[in-house]
Design a protein around this motif. Structure first.
Motif, PDB file in Angstrom:
ATOM      1  N   ARG A  32      -3.631  -7.751   7.427  1.00 14.71           N
ATOM      2  CA  ARG A  32      -2.507  -7.537   6.555  1.00 14.71           C
ATOM      3  C   ARG A  32      -1.593  -8.757   6.535  1.00 14.71           C
ATOM      4  O   ARG A  32      -1.635  -9.480   7.287  1.00 14.71           O
ATOM      5  CB  ARG A  32      -1.553  -6.561   7.266  1.00 14.71           C
ATOM      6  CG  ARG A  32      -1.767  -5.112   7.516  1.00 14.71           C
ATOM      7  CD  ARG A  32      -1.899  -4.239   6.418  1.00 14.71           C
ATOM      8  NE  ARG A  32      -2.490  -3.046   6.720  1.00 14.71           N
ATOM      9  CZ  ARG A  32      -1.821  -1.963   7.290  1.00 14.71           C
ATOM     10  NH1 ARG A  32      -0.448  -2.133   7.147  1.00 14.71           N
ATOM     11  NH2 ARG A  32      -2.210  -0.602   7.398  1.00 14.71           N
TER      12      ARG A  32
ATOM     13  N   ARG B 188       2.420  -3.591   1.513  1.00 15.35           N
ATOM     14  CA  ARG B 188       2.952  -2.904   0.392  1.00 15.35           C
ATOM     15  C   ARG B 188       3.707  -3.924  -0.745  1.00 15.35           C
ATOM     16  O   ARG B 188       3.438  -3.631  -1.795  1.00 15.35           O
ATOM     17  CB  ARG B 188       3.746  -1.721   0.811  1.00 15.35           C
ATOM     18  CG  ARG B 188       2.821  -0.826   1.809  1.00 15.35           C
ATOM     19  CD  ARG B 188       3.281   0.655   1.669  1.00 15.35           C
ATOM     20  NE  ARG B 188       3.638   1.075   0.314  1.00 15.35           N
ATOM     21  CZ  ARG B 188       4.093   2.318   0.297  1.00 15.35           C
ATOM     22  NH1 ARG B 188       4.482   3.232   1.214  1.00 15.35           N
ATOM     23  NH2 ARG B 188       4.329   2.742  -0.777  1.00 15.35           N
TER      24      ARG B 188
ATOM     25  N   THR C 112       8.848   0.452   1.497  1.00 21.04           N
ATOM     26  CA  THR C 112       9.131   1.170   0.348  1.00 21.04           C
ATOM     27  C   THR C 112       9.443  -0.045  -0.860  1.00 21.04           C
ATOM     28  O   THR C 112      10.544   0.361  -1.391  1.00 21.04           O
ATOM     29  CB  THR C 112       9.984   2.426   0.421  1.00 21.04           C
ATOM     30  OG1 THR C 112      11.092   1.618   0.634  1.00 21.04           O
ATOM     31  CG2 THR C 112       9.607   3.227   1.097  1.00 21.04           C
TER      32      THR C 112
ATOM     33  N   GLU D  34       8.849  -0.293  -3.794  1.00 22.46           N
ATOM     34  CA  GLU D  34       9.043   0.250  -5.145  1.00 22.46           C
ATOM     35  C   GLU D  34      10.496   0.658  -5.352  1.00 22.46           C
ATOM     36  O   GLU D  34      11.136   0.508  -6.482  1.00 22.46           O
ATOM     37  CB  GLU D  34       8.251   1.527  -5.758  1.00 22.46           C
ATOM     38  CG  GLU D  34       6.774   1.796  -4.959  1.00 22.46           C
ATOM     39  CD  GLU D  34       6.530   1.499  -3.544  1.00 22.46           C
ATOM     40  OE1 GLU D  34       7.356   2.155  -2.800  1.00 22.46           O
ATOM     41  OE2 GLU D  34       5.329   1.141  -3.111  1.00 22.46           O
TER      42      GLU D  34
END
Lengths: 81, 444
Positions: free
Chosen positions: B408, B256, B440, B442
């Motif tokens: 990944r 991510r 997360t 972001e």
């Protein structure tokens, strides 16, 4: 912007970041990161210097093409307007 | 009259030498003004005054190596001079904390408070590239990033006069640099103007940039790398002999953060691009603020936790050696701000322009191997800190999740921590928190 000789431009930018490198001792096949000892921040600064000096922007997707000294010189030569 | 002494610029510093005076006898200095450039075994640093006063005589010669605590400069007290009033930054509490030594890190407020901006500008304005008048009080009213403000202060640029190209006309770091470039050539006005030239490329000397040749008296020594290594060795031996280390390791999925980074970089000029380390450092700083027992100092037989997170970042110097200056309040910076601060810090570390506080007050240190090198690193704690975080190379691995296997990008995060302060449970919580934060990105 006046076109510069791509090799001189790359050498000049490189020596800003790694002043201990001797231009005569740099081989086209030298990998910027592994052989010339640039870390990720050095590499970013190099790309930034190149962009300032030659107006050639290297987007992230093209990083593999500029992994070596010779690759970067060729990239600048090909993208210089 | 009293004396300023050779300060300690880190736990491992025993002596230093003044290689350049930034003030002259008769100059009025305020707390926080830079007074001298000091060369230690490890690096060259700018040293600020802890007092207000009028400069008396120099008590050491340039290039003379003296022990920490040796008087180096005589200073007339405030009684010898008229009060200067509003330009005196010393009364601001944040300025006070800014100049405090590492013993009281928990008292340091965040430098993002508006009240600290003007003193900060005053403090740093005389420092270098004095082409423009120092930033004035009130400059913080201009919409700008904290880093742009700091840079402006350091370069002596008045933010009021800078044209902002960011959102809603906000001034970015690039705008400040542009303004600095435009004003270059205007008459110099700072105390350092006589000696401060554009630092000549170290290429001229053929030596590593550890000791800028603009620093009078600090001729690059071929033994510098060996000296740095020796100083580091002494400190690390002390660390291993006195701190009961324990070690933990975990592997973290970076898919991510990598996706967020690539998406942001796509639209950015190279000057604003991120590297994975920005996310890792941010997560390490935020987690350090949240998990007790990893952030602070072990002094006088007890743990003093720190409310602020001043994240030490291990920086390899070209030509050998390592310094670990601090990113102040790293947990409060956005990833973009942290990236800007990191680039600035690394560049200054390599050019020998670190500030005393940056060398002395890290509350936890991170060593990151970037995307080259080996997969994991177990660091040695830098006393009096109590934890060291390590990030290895970012490696693509087969990754099993929800019964599926995919490939990944991953990183192995390690923690070396002080068993007098925490144990495997607490240390594990710290690494787990880093992992959660990176899921997360972001929100980082």
């Amino acid at each position: 912007m006046t076109p510069l000789d791509p090799r001189s431009a790359v050498v000049a930018a490189l020596r800003e970041i790694a002043p201990e490198l001797e231009p005569d001792e740099i081989d086209d096949a030298d990998r910027l990161r592994q052989d010339l000892d640039l870390d990720s921040l050095d590499f970013l600064r190099l790309i930034e210097q190149i962009s300032k000096a030659t107006a050639v922007d290297v987007p992230e997707r093209d990083y593999p093409q500029v992994a070596t000294f010779g690759g970067l010189v060729a990239y600048v030569a090909a993208h210089q307007t | 009259m009293h004396e300023l002494t050779m300060p300690s610029l880190g736990a491992d510093m025993e002596h230093g030498k003044v290689v350049e005076w930034l003030v002259h006898p008769g100059d009025t200095v305020h707390r926080g003004d830079l007074i001298a450039v000091v060369d230690t075994d490890k690096t060259v640093m700018d040293v600020e005054s802890f007092e207000d006063g009028v400069v008396g005589e120099y008590l050491v010669d340039l290039g003379e190596t003296v022990a920490v605590g040796t008087p180096i400069l005589r200073l007339g007290t405030g009684a010898d001079q008229p009060e200067v009033g509003p330009t005196r930054p010393a009364e601001a509490p944040s300025e006070h904390a800014e100049a405090l030594p590492a013993e009281a890190p928990q008292e340091q407020p965040t430098p993002r408070e508006p009240s600290s901006e003007a003193p900060f500008a005053n403090r740093l304005a005389p420092r270098e590239h004095a082409e423009a008048p120092p930033a004035v009080a009130g400059a913080h009213r201009v919409r700008s990033s904290p880093l742009a403000r700091r840079l402006a202060a350091r370069l002596g640029i008045d933010l009021e006069g800078v044209v902002g190209t960011g959102q809603m006309g906000s001034v970015s770091e690039a705008d400040v640099r542009r303004a600095a470039a435009e004003t270059a050539g205007a008459p110099a006005s700072g105390p350092r103007s006589a000696t401060e030239e554009v630092p000549p490329s170290a290429a001229e000397t053929g030596k590593p940039a550890v000791v800028p040749s603009s620093h009078i008296g600090s001729q690059p020594s071929p033994d510098k790398a060996a000296t740095i290594r020796a100083a580091l060795g002494t400190l690390m031996a002390k660390s291993k002999a006195t701190i009961p280390h324990y070690y933990l390791s975990t592997t973290i999925d970076l898919a991510r953060p990598a996706a967020v980074m690539q998406e942001r970089n796509l639209a950015r000029s190279v000057a604003e691009r991120l590297v994975p380390a920005a996310f890792l450092l941010k997560a390490a700083a935020v987690a350090a603020h949240e998990v007790p027992g990893v952030n602070g100092f072990w002094t006088d037989g007890a743990f003093a936790p720190s409310q602020s997170v001043h994240l030490g970042v291990a920086v390899a110097l070209r030509g050998g050696g390592l310094v670990a200056p601090a990113l102040h309040d790293a947990n409060m910076l956005s990833v973009d701000e942290l990236m800007e601060a990191l680039r600035d810090l690394v560049a200054r570390a390599r050019a020998g322009h670190l500030l005393r506080a940056e060398m002395a007050d890290a509350t936890i240190t991170v060593t990151s191997l970037g995307d080259l090198g080996v997969e994991s690193v177990f660091g040695v704690i830098v006393p009096p800190q109590v934890a060291m975080v390590g990030f290895g190379r970012v490696v693509e691995r087969p990754w099993a999740e929800n019964g599926m296997i995919g490939v990944r990008p991953t990183v192995t995060a390690t923690l070396s921590a002080d068993h007098r302060v925490s144990d495997g449970l607490g240390g594990g919580r710290y690494l787990t928190r880093i992992q959660e934060l990176l899921l997360t990105p972001e929100e980082l």
